[in-house]
Design a protein around this motif. Structure first.
Motif, short mmCIF file in Angstrom:
data_model
loop_
_atom_site.label_atom_id
_atom_site.label_comp_id
_atom_site.label_asym_id
_atom_site.label_seq_id
_atom_site.Cartn_x
_atom_site.Cartn_y
_atom_site.Cartn_z
N PHE A 121 -9.92 -4.91 -2.38
CA PHE A 121 -9.43 -5.23 -1.04
C PHE A 121 -8.77 -3.99 -0.46
O PHE A 121 -8.08 -3.26 -1.18
CB PHE A 121 -8.44 -6.39 -1.09
N SER A 122 -8.95 -3.76 0.84
CA SER A 122 -8.37 -2.59 1.51
C SER A 122 -7.85 -3.01 2.88
O SER A 122 -8.40 -3.92 3.51
CB SER A 122 -9.39 -1.46 1.66
N ALA A 123 -6.79 -2.33 3.32
CA ALA A 123 -6.20 -2.60 4.63
C ALA A 123 -5.57 -1.32 5.14
O ALA A 123 -5.21 -0.43 4.36
CB ALA A 123 -5.17 -3.72 4.56
N ARG A 124 -5.41 -1.22 6.45
CA ARG A 124 -4.78 -0.07 7.10
C ARG A 124 -3.35 -0.44 7.47
O ARG A 124 -3.11 -1.50 8.08
CB ARG A 124 -5.54 0.33 8.36
N ALA A 125 -2.39 0.42 7.09
CA ALA A 125 -0.99 0.11 7.36
C ALA A 125 -0.18 1.41 7.31
O ALA A 125 -0.60 2.40 6.71
CB ALA A 125 -0.44 -0.89 6.35
#
Length: 363
Positions: free
Chosen positions: A13-17
């Motif tokens: 899983f990957s996310a931008r933050a």
């Protein structure tokens, strides 16, 4: 470093933050770890059966955290969340662009934490089974006769059962220690949140006190203006009365209308000033409520500090009990080894005696 990890780990899983870390000195302020939003990913290491959170900014690892069952992700606002890493002795904060991204990351964090807990339990069960097999293996390798086999087994079973119980107690104490460390970590996070809330209340209190002082100064000024307006109103009313008394000998009706209009305007202005005074008085009540909230936050912070002290004491007691259990286990191991050596000597003597009896019978 990072290519090696990519060979054995796979992102799930990957996310931008935007990544932040807590200030190690004050434990209150957040320090930006990245100048802009970066990719934060969950990785799974199949060889070690562990989950990690990794974020890379340029050639530097901003986050390199192994997920443990004791971790918890806390949503502190609609687009911000945080978790504590006891191994790195820091707290990470993530700021997302939308509330939906925060919810997705929080759900994935909970799933990974549950998976890490299951992996740890399976690993502990496997280690316990291997330990039991290693203890029982030497007994099956002994080649004893039927008449001399039962006594050694009966003599060894007692200490062996104690050894299993000691290991079970060791595992129980380790689990209790992990649980207490989790409680202590959550208490530290709660204390940090209370300190942040207290800091916010103190800032609001300072602003409110400054506004109150300014309002009090304005009230004094308005009171003086109100007194001057009242004097002017009384003077105008006196002039109107004189005009009405003298009839046509005074100023004209146009002047009288102007004076009446001025009187009405002054009365409206007086009414507006009264309303402003009531508003300022209500702000005084809000100021007292803010003071009560601040006192309550201080009280809660002290209670949290007391709970943390109690948790630290319990952790120390658990560590002492664990050390005592380890010492007891070592002592039981030495006793078992000594009993095995004595049994080996007795068995050797009995074998010699049997051989001697066989020789005598043959003669």
């Amino acid at each position: 470093m990072f290519p090696h990890h990519r060979e054995r780990e796979q992102p799930i899983f990957s996310a931008r933050a935007h990544v932040f870390q807590i200030d190690p000195t004050t434990k209150r302020n957040w320090i930006p770890a990245s100048k802009h939003a970066v990719t934060v990913s969950f990785f799974y290491d199949a060889n070690r059966n562990v989950y990690r959170i990794i974020s890379v900014g340029g050639t530097k690892a901003i986050i390199n955290c192994t997920v443990t069952p004791s971790m918890s992700f806390t949503k502190t606002s609609q687009k911000f969340g945080q978790w504590a890493d006891s191994r790195a002795n820091t707290v990470y904060g993530l700021g997302f662009a939308t509330e939906q991204q925060l919810h997705q990351f929080s759900d994935k964090f909970k799933e990974v934490k549950d998976a890490a807990r299951l992996a740890r339990e399976k690993s502990q069960d496997k280690e316990l089974a291997n330990t039991a097999l290693n203890i029982a293996a030497p007994q099956f390798s002994q080649d004893l006769s039927d008449e001399f086999q039962s006594p050694p087994v009966m003599c060894v079973n007692g200490p062996e059962d104690k050894l299993f119980r000691s290991q079970s107690a060791d595992i129980t104490l380790s689990a209790e220690k992990e649980r207490i460390k989790k409680m202590l970590s959550e208490g530290s996070i709660c204390e940090m949140n209370l300190e942040s809330e207290l800091f916010t209340l103190q800032d609001s209190n300072t602003k409110l006190v400054a506004a109150l002082h300014e309002a009090n100064a304005n009230v004094e000024q308005w009171k003086k203006q109100l007194a001057a307006y009242q004097e002017e109103t009384d003077r105008l009313r006196g002039q109107v009365s004189e005009l009405e008394a003298h009839g046509g000998h005074g100023p004209s009706d146009m002047l009288k209308d102007e004076l009446t209009q001025s009187l009405e305007e002054l009365e409206a202005l007086l009414k507006a000033k009264d309303e402003e005074i009531h508003i300022l008085q209500s702000k005084k009540v809000e100021y007292h409520e803010m003071e009560n909230d601040r006192d309550e936050a201080i009280h809660r912070l002290r209670e949290t500090e007391m709970r943390n002290a109690e948790l630290e004491r319990r952790v120390q007691n658990s560590e002492q009990n664990l050390n005592h259990s380890l010492e007891e286990r070592d002592r039981m191991d030495s006793e078992i080894q000594r009993a095995i050596e004595i049994l080996d000597i007795k068995i050797f003597d009995l074998n010699d005696l049997r051989q001697s009896l066989v020789k005598l019978i043959d003669k």
